[in-house]
Scaffold this motif. Structure first.
Motif, PDB file in Angstrom:
ATOM      1  N   ILE A   1      78.332  70.120 105.721  1.00  7.34           N
ATOM      2  CA  ILE A   1      78.373  68.691 105.365  1.00  7.34           C
ATOM      3  C   ILE A   1      78.066  67.971 106.673  1.00  7.34           C
ATOM      4  N   PRO A   2      76.783  67.572 106.847  1.00  6.21           N
ATOM      5  CA  PRO A   2      76.309  67.224 108.197  1.00  6.21           C
ATOM      6  C   PRO A   2      76.494  65.756 108.558  1.00  6.21           C
ATOM      7  N   SER A   3      77.700  65.259 108.458  1.00  7.97           N
ATOM      8  CA  SER A   3      77.860  63.826 108.693  1.00  7.97           C
ATOM      9  C   SER A   3      79.092  63.516 109.530  1.00  7.97           C
ATOM     10  N   VAL A   4      78.874  62.735 110.584  1.00  9.07           N
ATOM     11  CA  VAL A   4      79.982  62.277 111.419  1.00  9.07           C
ATOM     12  C   VAL A   4      80.918  61.355 110.606  1.00  9.07           C
ATOM     13  N   PRO A   5      80.394  60.262 109.992  1.00  8.53           N
ATOM     14  CA  PRO A   5      81.322  59.349 109.303  1.00  8.53           C
ATOM     15  C   PRO A   5      82.025  59.982 108.101  1.00  8.53           C
TER      16      PRO A   5
ATOM     17  N   THR B   1      66.147  54.398 122.174  1.00  9.80           N
ATOM     18  CA  THR B   1      67.197  53.576 121.549  1.00  9.80           C
ATOM     19  C   THR B   1      66.791  53.222 120.108  1.00  9.80           C
ATOM     20  N   LEU B   2      67.787  52.772 119.339  1.00 11.49           N
ATOM     21  CA  LEU B   2      67.477  52.340 117.968  1.00 11.49           C
ATOM     22  C   LEU B   2      66.589  51.104 117.980  1.00 11.49           C
ATOM     23  N   ASN B   3      66.799  50.220 118.953  1.00  2.00           N
ATOM     24  CA  ASN B   3      65.940  49.021 119.018  1.00  2.00           C
ATOM     25  C   ASN B   3      64.477  49.404 119.285  1.00  2.00           C
TER      26      ASN B   3
ATOM     27  N   GLY C   1      83.680  56.936 115.485  1.00  2.00           N
ATOM     28  CA  GLY C   1      83.368  58.351 115.731  1.00  2.00           C
ATOM     29  C   GLY C   1      82.021  58.567 116.379  1.00  2.00           C
ATOM     30  N   ASP C   2      81.218  57.498 116.499  1.00  2.46           N
ATOM     31  CA  ASP C   2      79.873  57.625 117.082  1.00  2.46           C
ATOM     32  C   ASP C   2      79.924  57.834 118.590  1.00  2.46           C
ATOM     33  N   ILE C   3      78.887  58.443 119.106  1.00  4.95           N
ATOM     34  CA  ILE C   3      78.698  58.472 120.551  1.00  4.95           C
ATOM     35  C   ILE C   3      77.620  57.444 120.894  1.00  4.95           C
TER      36      ILE C   3
ATOM     37  N   LYS D   1      66.719  56.676 106.838  1.00 10.13           N
ATOM     38  CA  LYS D   1      67.097  55.378 106.252  1.00 10.13           C
ATOM     39  C   LYS D   1      66.164  54.266 106.726  1.00 10.13           C
ATOM     40  N   PHE D   2      65.949  54.187 108.049  1.00  8.44           N
ATOM     41  CA  PHE D   2      65.068  53.130 108.578  1.00  8.44           C
ATOM     42  C   PHE D   2      63.696  53.184 107.911  1.00  8.44           C
ATOM     43  N   ILE D   3      63.105  54.372 107.863  1.00  6.55           N
ATOM     44  CA  ILE D   3      61.719  54.486 107.379  1.00  6.55           C
ATOM     45  C   ILE D   3      61.626  54.063 105.914  1.00  6.55           C
TER      46      ILE D   3
ATOM     47  N   ALA E   1      74.288  74.457 115.211  1.00  6.13           N
ATOM     48  CA  ALA E   1      75.360  73.769 115.928  1.00  6.13           C
ATOM     49  C   ALA E   1      74.917  72.333 116.205  1.00  6.13           C
ATOM     50  N   SER E   2      75.777  71.573 116.881  1.00  7.03           N
ATOM     51  CA  SER E   2      75.481  70.140 117.009  1.00  7.03           C
ATOM     52  C   SER E   2      75.722  69.604 118.413  1.00  7.03           C
ATOM     53  N   SER E   3      74.819  68.716 118.817  1.00  8.81           N
ATOM     54  CA  SER E   3      74.967  68.026 120.097  1.00  8.81           C
ATOM     55  C   SER E   3      76.213  67.146 120.124  1.00  8.81           C
ATOM     56  N   SER E   4      76.770  66.863 118.938  1.00 12.26           N
ATOM     57  CA  SER E   4      77.976  66.025 118.911  1.00 12.26           C
ATOM     58  C   SER E   4      79.131  66.700 119.653  1.00 12.26           C
TER      59      SER E   4
ATOM     60  N   TYR F   1      71.631  71.298 117.759  1.00  9.26           N
ATOM     61  CA  TYR F   1      70.600  70.360 117.321  1.00  9.26           C
ATOM     62  C   TYR F   1      70.902  68.954 117.836  1.00  9.26           C
ATOM     63  N   PHE F   2      69.846  68.291 118.302  1.00 11.51           N
ATOM     64  CA  PHE F   2      69.936  66.876 118.670  1.00 11.51           C
ATOM     65  C   PHE F   2      69.147  66.064 117.644  1.00 11.51           C
ATOM     66  N   ASN F   3      69.831  65.426 116.731  1.00 11.57           N
ATOM     67  CA  ASN F   3      69.220  64.485 115.761  1.00 11.57           C
ATOM     68  C   ASN F   3      67.864  64.939 115.242  1.00 11.57           C
ATOM     69  N   ILE F   4      67.892  65.966 114.429  1.00 17.55           N
ATOM     70  CA  ILE F   4      66.652  66.480 113.827  1.00 17.55           C
ATOM     71  C   ILE F   4      66.207  65.513 112.719  1.00 17.55           C
TER      72      ILE F   4
ATOM     73  N   SER G   1      71.315  55.413 122.060  1.00 17.88           N
ATOM     74  CA  SER G   1      70.080  56.202 122.142  1.00 17.88           C
ATOM     75  C   SER G   1      70.330  57.624 121.671  1.00 17.88           C
ATOM     76  N   ARG G   2      69.249  58.237 121.195  1.00 18.92           N
ATOM     77  CA  ARG G   2      69.321  59.617 120.719  1.00 18.92           C
ATOM     78  C   ARG G   2      68.082  60.374 121.187  1.00 18.92           C
ATOM     79  N   ASP G   3      68.257  61.674 121.357  1.00 22.56           N
ATOM     80  CA  ASP G   3      67.146  62.582 121.662  1.00 22.56           C
ATOM     81  C   ASP G   3      66.614  63.075 120.311  1.00 22.56           C
TER      82      ASP G   3
ATOM     83  N   PRO H   1      74.953  57.018 102.043  1.00 19.21           N
ATOM     84  CA  PRO H   1      75.426  56.199 103.173  1.00 19.21           C
ATOM     85  C   PRO H   1      75.562  57.033 104.440  1.00 19.21           C
ATOM     86  N   TYR H   2      75.573  58.365 104.287  1.00 17.93           N
ATOM     87  CA  TYR H   2      75.739  59.258 105.445  1.00 17.93           C
ATOM     88  C   TYR H   2      74.421  59.825 105.939  1.00 17.93           C
ATOM     89  N   SER H   3      73.316  59.341 105.397  1.00 16.33           N
ATOM     90  CA  SER H   3      72.003  59.884 105.770  1.00 16.33           C
ATOM     91  C   SER H   3      71.674  59.595 107.227  1.00 16.33           C
ATOM     92  N   GLY H   4      70.785  60.430 107.783  1.00 20.42           N
ATOM     93  CA  GLY H   4      70.332  60.227 109.156  1.00 20.42           C
ATOM     94  C   GLY H   4      69.602  58.898 109.300  1.00 20.42           C
ATOM     95  N   VAL H   5      69.719  58.302 110.486  1.00 19.27           N
ATOM     96  CA  VAL H   5      69.244  56.939 110.680  1.00 19.27           C
ATOM     97  C   VAL H   5      67.730  56.803 110.473  1.00 19.27           C
TER      98      VAL H   5
HETATM   99  C1  UD1 Z   1      73.254  63.327 113.725  1.00 19.82           C
HETATM  100  C2  UD1 Z   1      73.361  64.217 112.517  1.00 19.82           C
HETATM  101  C3  UD1 Z   1      74.398  65.269 112.739  1.00 19.82           C
HETATM  102  C4  UD1 Z   1      74.007  66.036 113.986  1.00 19.82           C
HETATM  103  C5  UD1 Z   1      73.914  65.073 115.149  1.00 19.82           C
HETATM  104  C6  UD1 Z   1      73.437  65.774 116.389  1.00 19.82           C
HETATM  105  C7  UD1 Z   1      72.715  63.155 110.424  1.00 19.82           C
HETATM  106  C8  UD1 Z   1      73.158  62.428 109.205  1.00 19.82           C
HETATM  107  N1  UD1 Z   1      73.672  63.421 111.336  1.00 19.82           N
HETATM  108  O1  UD1 Z   1      74.454  62.591 113.958  1.00 19.82           O
HETATM  109  O2  UD1 Z   1      74.460  66.162 111.657  1.00 19.82           O
HETATM  110  O3  UD1 Z   1      74.943  67.029 114.246  1.00 19.82           O
HETATM  111  O4  UD1 Z   1      72.954  64.080 114.850  1.00 19.82           O
HETATM  112  O5  UD1 Z   1      72.228  66.370 116.137  1.00 19.82           O
HETATM  113  O6  UD1 Z   1      71.568  63.529 110.556  1.00 19.82           O
HETATM  114  N2  UD1 Z   1      72.925  54.165 112.483  1.00 19.82           N
HETATM  115  C9  UD1 Z   1      72.521  52.860 112.260  1.00 19.82           C
HETATM  116  N3  UD1 Z   1      72.125  52.511 111.002  1.00 19.82           N
HETATM  117  C10 UD1 Z   1      72.110  53.411 109.955  1.00 19.82           C
HETATM  118  C11 UD1 Z   1      72.526  54.743 110.193  1.00 19.82           C
HETATM  119  C12 UD1 Z   1      72.934  55.082 111.474  1.00 19.82           C
HETATM  120  O7  UD1 Z   1      72.531  52.030 113.169  1.00 19.82           O
HETATM  121  O8  UD1 Z   1      71.738  53.012 108.844  1.00 19.82           O
HETATM  122  C13 UD1 Z   1      73.294  54.555 113.857  1.00 19.82           C
HETATM  123  C14 UD1 Z   1      74.613  55.282 113.960  1.00 19.82           C
HETATM  124  O9  UD1 Z   1      75.702  54.384 114.047  1.00 19.82           O
HETATM  125  C15 UD1 Z   1      74.397  56.084 115.251  1.00 19.82           C
HETATM  126  C16 UD1 Z   1      72.892  56.416 115.225  1.00 19.82           C
HETATM  127  O10 UD1 Z   1      72.312  55.468 114.320  1.00 19.82           O
HETATM  128  O11 UD1 Z   1      74.670  55.301 116.382  1.00 19.82           O
HETATM  129  C17 UD1 Z   1      72.588  57.808 114.736  1.00 19.82           C
HETATM  130  O12 UD1 Z   1      73.324  58.031 113.542  1.00 19.82           O
HETATM  131  P1  UD1 Z   1      73.010  59.272 112.558  1.00 19.82           P
HETATM  132  O13 UD1 Z   1      71.585  59.310 112.203  1.00 19.82           O
HETATM  133  O14 UD1 Z   1      74.026  59.231 111.458  1.00 19.82           O
HETATM  134  O15 UD1 Z   1      73.198  60.545 113.497  1.00 19.82           O
HETATM  135  P2  UD1 Z   1      74.382  61.061 114.440  1.00 19.82           P
HETATM  136  O16 UD1 Z   1      75.701  60.469 114.090  1.00 19.82           O
HETATM  137  O17 UD1 Z   1      73.878  60.936 115.828  1.00 19.82           O
END
Ligand code: UD1
Length: 312
Positions: free
Chosen positions: A78-82, A248-250, A274-276, A190-192, A118-121, A170-173, A210-212, A183-187
């Motif tokens: 269940i790959p979600s921080v929140p 960065t997200l911006n 719970g975010d980094i 969702k953005f795209i 495994a996870s960079s978290s 893994y770093f944000n694949i 920021s994320r790698d 609501p737990y999908s990767g950013v």
């Molecule tokens: C992600 C992975 C996690 C993995 C980790 C490290 C997902 C869902 N989570 O966690 O499994 O172990 O990377 O590789 O892929 N954000 C927004 N708006 C949104 C969604 C997210 O601003 O609509 C922000 C979040 O608050 C966070 C950043 O975007 O600051 C990344 O969030 P997210 O894509 O959920 O990934 P991680 O929590 O980094």
């Protein structure tokens, strides 16, 4: 011809691994309980894989899934921080108990090697960047704790039972087929999808986190290298899988505006618990021991991902 068992084959990473392995002429068996994975992700390959609908919590099912297998690629989670912050017990059951089940079954079946998602978290929010594997982990969320605990289990199974194991942090694949709908999908998923509809993406916080971000093909390549690298260099160890660059997200939002012809603004909201803040990998250990080199950079990965969602 090797037989690979992929747990979580219905997920976007699991199904991408399956396609890559099939294209190399090797055999794939897969399990998924479709808690987060999707049948449609494996619809185009279902005739070419040995698929079993099963939960990794079911030890008997894992024993039968591991029979005759050479390599296990353990992606089910269940790959979600929140989500883990809301439901730590559920996260632990899937992400820790499930992993131990897979390891016991793999050990009993005498598989050659287990490679784990495994996870960079695990690194947490410590100020040192880039993150390298010798750093002391400092997980924040229950999810990060679960992924780190699983890594320790992998190392333990190597030490106690000589089962060869490799953990890939893994770093944000991201990439095609990542589910954008929860609501737990990767950013990026969702953005795209939101921006292609001309709507406003939500940014949690100021957008300067920021994320790698790592394109899926790089993660696939790392898994295949981890199966074949000499045991003396990799067994019982963990490796960063990333690109070595953070965005960065911006900045990401601006890049995506160009790719999606979006003209609006993001909506900024509160930071997520719970975010980094920042994540960036040192990938030199994976380069040296696995021969890993990221082949697809962030911009190219974004282009391919946008194209895929646009074509859906
Ligand atoms: C992600 C992975 C996690 C993995 C980790 C490290 C997902 C869902 N989570 O966690 O499994 O172990 O990377 O590789 O892929 N954000 C927004 N708006 C949104 C969604 C997210 O601003 O609509 C922000 C979040 O608050 C966070 C950043 O975007 O600051 C990344 O969030 P997210 O894509 O959920 O990934 P991680 O929590 O980094």
């Amino acid at each position: 011809m090797a037989l690979y068992l992929i747990t979580g084959i219905g997920g976007f990473i699991g199904s991408s691994l399956a396609r890559a392995i099939l294209s190399r002429g090797e055999q794939v068996r897969g399990v998924d309980n479709f808690s987060t994975g999707k049948r449609e992700n494996i619809a185009d390959i279902q005739d070419r894989i040995d698929f079993r609908e099963a939960d990794i919590a079911d030890l008997d099912a894992m024993h039968s899934a591991c029979a005759g297998v050479d390599f296990v690629l353990h992606q089910a989670a269940i790959p979600s921080v929140p989500k883990s912050v809301l439901d730590p017990l559920g996260s632990n059951r899937a992400n820790v108990d499930g992993t131990v089940n897979v390891l016991v079954a793999a050990r009993d079946a005498k598989v050659k090697r287990v490679v784990f998602a495994a996870s960079s978290s695990a690194y947490g929010d410590t100020p040192t960047l880039p993150k390298h594997e010798a750093m002391k982990p400092d997980p924040i969320s229950p999810y990060a704790v679960a992924k780190l605990a699983s890594e320790h289990y992998l190392t333990s199974f190597y030490r106690c039972y000589q089962l060869e194991t490799v953990s890939l942090r893994y770093f944000n694949i991201f990439g095609p087929r990542q589910d954008p709908s929860s609501p737990y999908s990767g950013v990026l998923a969702k953005f795209i999808t939101v921006m292609l509809r001309g709507e406003q993406p939500a940014i949690y916080g100021d957008g300067e986190q920021s994320r790698d971000f790592t394109y899926i093909d790089n993660a696939v390549e790392a898994n295949l290298l981890a199966c074949k690298a000499p045991a003396a260099q990799v067994a019982g160890q963990m490796f960063n899988v990333a690109t070595g660059r953070r965005v960065t997200l911006n900045e990401t939002f601006k890049l995506l505006q160009g790719l999606t012809s979006h003209t609006g603004h993001p909506k900024y909201g509160p930071e997520r618990g719970g975010d980094i803040k920042h994540s960036l990998a040192d990938i030199s250990k994976a380069e040296a021991a696995l021969g890993y080199k990221p082949k697809v950079d962030f911009e190219e990965g974004l282009r391919r991902t946008v194209d895929w969602y646009r074509g859906k």
